[in-house]
Design a protein around this motif. Structure first.
Motif, PDB file in Angstrom:
ATOM      1  N   LEU A 104     -46.521   9.778 -11.159  1.00 43.48           N
ATOM      2  CA  LEU A 104     -45.500   9.772 -12.204  1.00 43.48           C
ATOM      3  C   LEU A 104     -45.534  11.008 -13.097  1.00 43.48           C
ATOM      4  CD1 LEU A 104     -45.783   6.046 -13.362  1.00 43.48           C
ATOM      5  CD2 LEU A 104     -44.141   7.041 -11.752  1.00 43.48           C
ATOM      6  N   LEU A 105     -46.627  11.751 -13.062  1.00 44.68           N
ATOM      7  CA  LEU A 105     -46.782  12.874 -13.989  1.00 44.68           C
ATOM      8  C   LEU A 105     -45.703  13.936 -13.793  1.00 44.68           C
ATOM      9  CD1 LEU A 105     -50.647  13.389 -14.199  1.00 44.68           C
ATOM     10  CD2 LEU A 105     -49.099  12.639 -16.021  1.00 44.68           C
ATOM     11  N   ASP A 106     -45.336  14.198 -12.553  1.00 47.37           N
ATOM     12  CA  ASP A 106     -44.357  15.255 -12.288  1.00 47.37           C
ATOM     13  C   ASP A 106     -42.921  14.761 -12.402  1.00 47.37           C
ATOM     14  OD1 ASP A 106     -46.312  17.158 -11.855  1.00 47.37           O
ATOM     15  OD2 ASP A 106     -46.443  16.723  -9.708  1.00 47.37           O
ATOM     16  N   VAL A 107     -42.677  13.504 -12.066  1.00 44.17           N
ATOM     17  CA  VAL A 107     -41.299  13.019 -12.038  1.00 44.17           C
ATOM     18  C   VAL A 107     -40.757  12.755 -13.434  1.00 44.17           C
ATOM     19  CG1 VAL A 107     -41.903  10.575 -11.792  1.00 44.17           C
ATOM     20  CG2 VAL A 107     -39.723  11.404 -10.892  1.00 44.17           C
ATOM     21  N   ILE A 108     -41.633  12.405 -14.383  1.00 43.08           N
ATOM     22  CA  ILE A 108     -41.203  12.157 -15.760  1.00 43.08           C
ATOM     23  C   ILE A 108     -41.306  13.469 -16.538  1.00 43.08           C
ATOM     24  CG2 ILE A 108     -41.704  10.910 -17.890  1.00 43.08           C
ATOM     25  CD1 ILE A 108     -42.699   8.596 -16.185  1.00 43.08           C
TER      26      ILE A 108
END
Length: 239
Positions: A202-206
């Motif tokens: 989730l770190l990159d997509v958010i």
């Protein structure tokens, strides 16, 4: 003190305390969860602020032992404030709603963006925050110190102070259910969420600086990671 913080006035002694820049930064994902925010605010209102008052105002000539816990309590207060300042603005706005300082907004109004699954299902928004490892360690050290007094394994000046704090924090009508343990449990629940590792999926997509009106749509794998993460958060704030 939060009473000043949420009205825009930050005590000078806390503004002047810099972070330890040698401490590693940890990227966290913080949920826009009103229950967690209540626990986070209670860390300051129910433990850090009154403990500061007892150590600094009511005990002008502390014993050598009280100096130890008073110093740690002051450091933990500074750590809490630095974390508070690192929370993004949407969480600050949600904090004002939680504390009753402004009306509750409509769905998605406070958070500023929509986090959707592949089928369009809405999820609790997550926000990036870079927190210092040392600040989390300091809060953890204070929690362990306080917990040892609350569970009765250590009896000393600090345990007496915690009992007096609990008595001062409630009205006489609520005295029967007041105990240091109730405040320490809330502290513990808030800290557990801060200590959770952010799901890598989730770190990159958010986006780090997500703007109002943005819609983030997750794929199936990302949604699976998201669903597992709020479960961890739920366990942290309810146990």
């Amino acid at each position: 003190m939060l009473r000043n913080l949420t009205h825009g006035g930050i005590p000078n002694r806390y503004v002047a305390v810099p972070a330890d820049v040698t401490s590693p930064l940890l990227r966290k994902l913080i949920p826009a969860d009103p229950i967690w925010l209540r626990h986070f605010l209670a860390m300051e209102e129910d433990v850090l602020h009154p403990l500061s008052l007892y150590s600094e105002v009511m005990r002008p000539s502390p014993s050598p032992h009280s100096k130890d816990w008073a110093t740690l309590a002051a450091s933990a207060y500074d750590s809490w404030l630095r974390i508070w300042l690192e929370l993004p603005e949407p969480l600050h706005r949600l904090t004002k709603e939680v504390s009753g300082q402004q009306p509750v907004s409509g769905k998605g109004g406070t958070s500023g963006y929509d986090l959707l699954g592949p089928d369009g299902a809405r999820h609790t928004e997550l926000y990036h925050a870079d927190l210092r490892e040392k600040d989390l360690e300091t809060l953890t050290r204070l929690l362990h110190l306080v917990h040892a007094r609350v569970n009765g394994s250590v009896r000393d000046e600090l345990s007496d102070t915690l009992a007096a704090m609990a008595a001062d924090l409630v009205s006489p009508a609520d005295a029967a259910v007041a105990s240091p343990a109730s405040y320490v449990e809330s502290f513990d629940q808030a800290l557990r969420v801060l200590l959770l590792p952010a799901p890598l999926a989730l770190l990159d997509v958010i986006p780090f600086d997500v703007s109002a009106g943005t819609t983030v749509i997750l794929d199936a794998q990302q949604e699976e990671a998201l669903l597992a993460f709020p479960t961890q958060v739920s366990v942290a704030v309810t146990h």
